[in-house]
Motif scaffolding. Structure first.
Motif, PDB file in Angstrom:
ATOM      1  N   GLN A  28       0.335  -7.176  35.445  1.00 62.01           N
ATOM      2  CA  GLN A  28       0.152  -6.270  34.313  1.00 62.01           C
ATOM      3  C   GLN A  28      -0.719  -5.057  34.646  1.00 62.01           C
ATOM      4  O   GLN A  28      -0.552  -3.995  34.055  1.00 62.01           O
ATOM      5  N   ASP A  76     -10.504 -16.030  17.122  1.00 56.90           N
ATOM      6  CA  ASP A  76     -11.108 -15.706  18.410  1.00 56.90           C
ATOM      7  C   ASP A  76     -10.668 -16.742  19.427  1.00 56.90           C
ATOM      8  O   ASP A  76     -10.718 -17.930  19.175  1.00 56.90           O
ATOM      9  N   GLN A  84      -7.806 -10.136  17.115  1.00 59.89           N
ATOM     10  CA  GLN A  84      -6.703  -9.396  16.528  1.00 59.89           C
ATOM     11  C   GLN A  84      -5.377  -9.796  17.172  1.00 59.89           C
ATOM     12  O   GLN A  84      -4.357  -9.903  16.502  1.00 59.89           O
ATOM     13  N   ARG A  85      -5.378 -10.011  18.492  1.00 59.48           N
ATOM     14  CA  ARG A  85      -4.147 -10.405  19.190  1.00 59.48           C
ATOM     15  C   ARG A  85      -3.708 -11.814  18.804  1.00 59.48           C
ATOM     16  O   ARG A  85      -2.531 -12.126  18.843  1.00 59.48           O
ATOM     17  N   HIS A  86      -4.664 -12.659  18.467  1.00 55.07           N
ATOM     18  CA  HIS A  86      -4.350 -14.069  18.180  1.00 55.07           C
ATOM     19  C   HIS A  86      -4.387 -14.339  16.675  1.00 55.07           C
ATOM     20  O   HIS A  86      -4.771 -15.430  16.264  1.00 55.07           O
ATOM     21  N   GLU A 121     -10.909  -7.767  19.864  1.00 53.74           N
ATOM     22  CA  GLU A 121      -9.521  -7.531  20.268  1.00 53.74           C
ATOM     23  C   GLU A 121      -8.767  -8.833  20.461  1.00 53.74           C
ATOM     24  O   GLU A 121      -7.607  -8.946  20.068  1.00 53.74           O
ATOM     25  N   ARG A 122      -9.403  -9.824  21.072  1.00 53.56           N
ATOM     26  CA  ARG A 122      -8.748 -11.131  21.246  1.00 53.56           C
ATOM     27  C   ARG A 122      -8.407 -11.717  19.888  1.00 53.56           C
ATOM     28  O   ARG A 122      -7.322 -12.272  19.700  1.00 53.56           O
TER      29      ARG A 122
END
Length: 150
Positions: free
Chosen positions: A23, A149, A143-145, A140-141
């Motif tokens: 990535q 958290d 929000q992604r999940h 951010e983690r």
């Protein structure tokens, strides 16, 4: 073991490390692979080591965590990282941190000027910046999940 809210688990699996390389360190000017077949073909062509899409899939998903040395050498050569990057000891984590830091220079505003400014700060100032980075990463983690958290 209770999680300390002031620490971040930095130990990454081999799968995490390989996925991060794909990535974040795919060679500039090359289109990132759409799938494991493309990744295997490009890496094989660049290194001369015949890697299958199944091998790449197993490594990326953690279904294989003990690849042949020739596979690791091909990945190290292709991504321009030391072979020690793939280890699972403290030295490997330090190498992975160095690879990550060198990849960030010039990206997203983390450039040499920012690093020099950080180096010139007091220990307390650097700790404030480190705490901010850790907090932003957790946000951010989350929000992604889906708000949880990880």
């Amino acid at each position: 073991m209770a999680d300390d809210p002031n620490t971040v688990n930095t130990t990454r699996s081999l799968a995490d490390k390989i996925e991060w390389l794909i990535q974040n360190r795919w060679p500039a000017g090359s289109r990132p692979p759409k799938n494991n077949l493309e990744a295997a073909a490009v890496i094989s062509e660049a290194t001369g080591e015949d890697l299958s899409s199944t091998t790449i899939w197993k490594l990326r998903t953690g279904r294989s965590d003990n690849p042949q040395l020739k596979t690791l050498k091909a990945l190290a050569k292709f991504f321009g990282v030391p072979i020690g990057y793939f280890g699972d000891d403290e030295g490997a984590e330090a190498t992975a941190d160095q690879v990550t830091a060198s990849s960030l220079i010039g990206e997203s505003g983390l450039n040499r000027e920012a690093l020099r400014a950080l180096a010139e700060m007091s220990d307390g100032g650097r700790q404030i910046v480190a705490n901010f980075i850790i907090s932003a990463a957790r946000l951010e983690r989350g929000q992604r999940h889906g708000g949880h958290d990880a």
